[in-house]
Design a protein around this motif. Structure first.
Motif, PDB file in Angstrom:
ATOM      1  N   LEU A   9       0.835  -1.189   0.000  1.00  0.00           N
ATOM      2  CA  LEU A   9       0.000   0.000   0.000  1.00  0.00           C
ATOM      3  C   LEU A   9       0.874   1.246   0.000  1.00  0.00           C
ATOM      4  CD1 LEU A   9      -2.716   1.546   0.496  1.00  0.00           C
ATOM      5  CD2 LEU A   9      -2.356   1.088   2.940  1.00  0.00           C
ATOM      6  N   PHE A  10       0.655   2.113  -0.986  1.00  0.00           N
ATOM      7  CA  PHE A  10       1.351   3.394  -1.045  1.00  0.00           C
ATOM      8  C   PHE A  10       0.382   4.469  -0.593  1.00  0.00           C
ATOM      9  CE2 PHE A  10       2.480   7.329  -3.292  1.00  0.00           C
ATOM     10  CZ  PHE A  10       3.764   7.487  -2.825  1.00  0.00           C
ATOM     11  N   LEU A  11       0.782   5.236   0.405  1.00  0.00           N
ATOM     12  CA  LEU A  11      -0.056   6.296   0.965  1.00  0.00           C
ATOM     13  C   LEU A  11       0.560   7.649   0.637  1.00  0.00           C
ATOM     14  CD1 LEU A  11      -0.347   4.517   4.358  1.00  0.00           C
ATOM     15  CD2 LEU A  11      -2.270   4.911   2.841  1.00  0.00           C
ATOM     16  N   PHE A  12      -0.272   8.552   0.135  1.00  0.00           N
ATOM     17  CA  PHE A  12       0.273   9.850  -0.213  1.00  0.00           C
ATOM     18  C   PHE A  12      -0.751  10.952   0.021  1.00  0.00           C
ATOM     19  CE2 PHE A  12      -2.125   8.851  -3.927  1.00  0.00           C
ATOM     20  CZ  PHE A  12      -2.434  10.049  -4.546  1.00  0.00           C
ATOM     21  N   VAL A  13      -0.247  12.164   0.020  1.00  0.00           N
ATOM     22  CA  VAL A  13      -1.086  13.355   0.013  1.00  0.00           C
ATOM     23  C   VAL A  13      -0.700  14.146  -1.225  1.00  0.00           C
ATOM     24  CG1 VAL A  13      -1.521  13.497   2.495  1.00  0.00           C
ATOM     25  CG2 VAL A  13       0.540  14.520   1.555  1.00  0.00           C
ATOM     26  N   ASP A  14      -1.691  14.672  -1.924  1.00  0.00           N
ATOM     27  CA  ASP A  14      -1.428  15.257  -3.239  1.00  0.00           C
ATOM     28  C   ASP A  14      -0.613  16.548  -3.215  1.00  0.00           C
ATOM     29  OD1 ASP A  14      -3.315  17.038  -2.315  1.00  0.00           O
ATOM     30  OD2 ASP A  14      -4.804  16.574  -3.837  1.00  0.00           O
ATOM     31  N   TRP A  15      -0.424  17.141  -2.048  1.00  0.00           N
ATOM     32  CA  TRP A  15       0.342  18.377  -1.973  1.00  0.00           C
ATOM     33  C   TRP A  15       1.835  18.146  -1.745  1.00  0.00           C
ATOM     34  CZ3 TRP A  15       2.341  17.961   2.798  1.00  0.00           C
ATOM     35  CH2 TRP A  15       1.579  17.348   3.773  1.00  0.00           C
ATOM     36  N   SER A  16       2.257  16.908  -1.630  1.00  0.00           N
ATOM     37  CA  SER A  16       3.652  16.597  -1.328  1.00  0.00           C
ATOM     38  C   SER A  16       4.419  16.185  -2.592  1.00  0.00           C
ATOM     39  CB  SER A  16       3.716  15.459  -0.302  1.00  0.00           C
ATOM     40  OG  SER A  16       5.033  14.979  -0.186  1.00  0.00           O
ATOM     41  N   ASP A  17       5.511  16.913  -2.892  1.00  0.00           N
ATOM     42  CA  ASP A  17       6.363  16.523  -4.020  1.00  0.00           C
ATOM     43  C   ASP A  17       6.997  15.158  -3.784  1.00  0.00           C
ATOM     44  OD1 ASP A  17       5.893  18.758  -5.592  1.00  0.00           O
ATOM     45  OD2 ASP A  17       7.552  19.894  -4.709  1.00  0.00           O
ATOM     46  N   TYR A  18       7.415  14.899  -2.534  1.00  0.00           N
ATOM     47  CA  TYR A  18       7.979  13.584  -2.212  1.00  0.00           C
ATOM     48  C   TYR A  18       6.982  12.485  -2.566  1.00  0.00           C
ATOM     49  CZ  TYR A  18      11.950  15.243   0.580  1.00  0.00           C
ATOM     50  OH  TYR A  18      13.113  15.811   0.997  1.00  0.00           O
ATOM     51  N   ALA A  19       5.748  12.696  -2.201  1.00  0.00           N
ATOM     52  CA  ALA A  19       4.726  11.676  -2.432  1.00  0.00           C
ATOM     53  C   ALA A  19       4.439  11.498  -3.912  1.00  0.00           C
ATOM     54  CB  ALA A  19       3.455  12.038  -1.674  1.00  0.00           C
ATOM     55  N   ARG A  20       4.390  12.580  -4.663  1.00  0.00           N
ATOM     56  CA  ARG A  20       4.125  12.449  -6.104  1.00  0.00           C
ATOM     57  C   ARG A  20       5.254  11.682  -6.787  1.00  0.00           C
ATOM     58  NH1 ARG A  20       1.749  17.596  -5.578  1.00  0.00           N
ATOM     59  NH2 ARG A  20       3.641  18.677  -6.200  1.00  0.00           N
ATOM     60  N   ARG A  21       6.481  12.001  -6.440  1.00  0.00           N
ATOM     61  CA  ARG A  21       7.615  11.260  -7.027  1.00  0.00           C
ATOM     62  C   ARG A  21       7.655   9.829  -6.480  1.00  0.00           C
ATOM     63  NH1 ARG A  21      10.290  16.553  -6.512  1.00  0.00           N
ATOM     64  NH2 ARG A  21      10.951  15.927  -4.451  1.00  0.00           N
ATOM     65  N   GLY A  22       7.309   9.666  -5.212  1.00  0.00           N
ATOM     66  CA  GLY A  22       7.259   8.329  -4.620  1.00  0.00           C
ATOM     67  C   GLY A  22       6.223   7.443  -5.282  1.00  0.00           C
ATOM     68  N   ILE A  46      -2.731   2.078  -4.175  1.00  0.00           N
ATOM     69  CA  ILE A  46      -2.320   3.472  -4.026  1.00  0.00           C
ATOM     70  C   ILE A  46      -3.496   4.220  -3.430  1.00  0.00           C
ATOM     71  CG2 ILE A  46      -1.631   5.569  -5.237  1.00  0.00           C
ATOM     72  CD1 ILE A  46      -0.294   3.774  -7.342  1.00  0.00           C
ATOM     73  N   PHE A  47      -3.226   4.944  -2.338  1.00  0.00           N
ATOM     74  CA  PHE A  47      -4.321   5.630  -1.672  1.00  0.00           C
ATOM     75  C   PHE A  47      -3.947   7.068  -1.335  1.00  0.00           C
ATOM     76  CE2 PHE A  47      -7.381   6.728   1.537  1.00  0.00           C
ATOM     77  CZ  PHE A  47      -8.543   6.227   0.963  1.00  0.00           C
ATOM     78  N   ASP A  48      -4.810   7.990  -1.718  1.00  0.00           N
ATOM     79  CA  ASP A  48      -4.628   9.413  -1.469  1.00  0.00           C
ATOM     80  C   ASP A  48      -5.299   9.783  -0.143  1.00  0.00           C
ATOM     81  OD1 ASP A  48      -4.614  12.175  -1.454  1.00  0.00           O
ATOM     82  OD2 ASP A  48      -5.480  12.386  -3.457  1.00  0.00           O
ATOM     83  N   LEU A  49      -4.496  10.206   0.818  1.00  0.00           N
ATOM     84  CA  LEU A  49      -5.014  10.614   2.125  1.00  0.00           C
ATOM     85  C   LEU A  49      -5.170  12.128   2.242  1.00  0.00           C
ATOM     86  CD1 LEU A  49      -2.974   8.327   4.550  1.00  0.00           C
ATOM     87  CD2 LEU A  49      -5.403   8.170   4.023  1.00  0.00           C
ATOM     88  N   SER A  50      -5.189  12.818   1.119  1.00  0.00           N
ATOM     89  CA  SER A  50      -5.274  14.285   1.139  1.00  0.00           C
ATOM     90  C   SER A  50      -6.529  14.782   1.835  1.00  0.00           C
ATOM     91  CB  SER A  50      -5.239  14.845  -0.280  1.00  0.00           C
ATOM     92  OG  SER A  50      -4.058  14.441  -0.917  1.00  0.00           O
ATOM     93  N   ALA A  80       1.415  10.939   7.831  1.00  0.00           N
ATOM     94  CA  ALA A  80       0.639  12.173   7.934  1.00  0.00           C
ATOM     95  C   ALA A  80       1.339  13.381   7.321  1.00  0.00           C
ATOM     96  CB  ALA A  80       0.299  12.453   9.390  1.00  0.00           C
ATOM     97  N   THR A  81       2.656  13.379   7.264  1.00  0.00           N
ATOM     98  CA  THR A  81       3.370  14.531   6.721  1.00  0.00           C
ATOM     99  C   THR A  81       3.615  14.424   5.224  1.00  0.00           C
ATOM    100  OG1 THR A  81       5.508  13.565   7.344  1.00  0.00           O
ATOM    101  CG2 THR A  81       4.496  15.118   8.897  1.00  0.00           C
ATOM    102  N   GLY A  82       3.122  13.376   4.601  1.00  0.00           N
ATOM    103  CA  GLY A  82       3.174  13.302   3.145  1.00  0.00           C
ATOM    104  C   GLY A  82       4.468  12.802   2.562  1.00  0.00           C
ATOM    105  N   ASN A  83       5.162  11.925   3.267  1.00  0.00           N
ATOM    106  CA  ASN A  83       6.427  11.401   2.755  1.00  0.00           C
ATOM    107  C   ASN A  83       6.264  10.436   1.588  1.00  0.00           C
ATOM    108  OD1 ASN A  83       7.867  12.865   4.566  1.00  0.00           O
ATOM    109  ND2 ASN A  83       8.399  11.165   5.889  1.00  0.00           N
TER     110      ASN A  83
END
Length: 118
Positions: A9-22, A46-50, A80-83
């Motif tokens: 499971l990949f967790l991301f927030v759409d405002w994080s550059d790290y997450a978009r590249r990750g 893949i799940f967006d937690l934004s 939570a910090t969008g890594n």
């Protein structure tokens, strides 16, 4: 996802550059894993937690918080910090965690997936 024998499971927030590249790294790792490990089945999520306000986000956040208490895996505050974190789940239980997919790279994530589910 929790009903799967093996899930990544990949967790991301759409405002994080790290997450978009990750997310790109995670997708490449899934393809690499598929090339190397035809004998092992893993479902890739893949799940967006934004937006924590969606019902699925709320449930997933509660589940992750509960798992944090049970597993010996330190997931917060990285999620939570969008890594752009990766959580490996075996039969509904967390068996591995990577804080930042981008820093690991797709080869390392594919290898770690093999190792976690071997």
């Amino acid at each position: 996802m929790l009903a799967e024998e093996n899930a990544a499971l990949f967790l991301f927030v759409d405002w994080s550059d790290y997450a978009r590249r990750g997310r790109e790294v995670f997708t490449a790792a899934a393809a690499k894993f598929g090339e190397r490990s035809c004998d092992r089945s893993v479902s890739w999520w893949i799940f967006d937690l934004s937006s924590i306000s969606s019902p699925v986000s709320e449930v997933l956040h509660r589940w992750l918080t509960l798992q944090k208490q049970r597993a010996e895996v330190r997931m917060f505050p990285n999620i939570a910090t969008g890594n752009g974190s990766v959580v490996w789940i075996k039969s509904g239980q967390i068996v591995g965690f990577e804080a930042n997919a981008q820093l690991s790279g797709h080869d390392a994530l594919a290898h770690r997936t093999e190792k976690v589910f071997s």
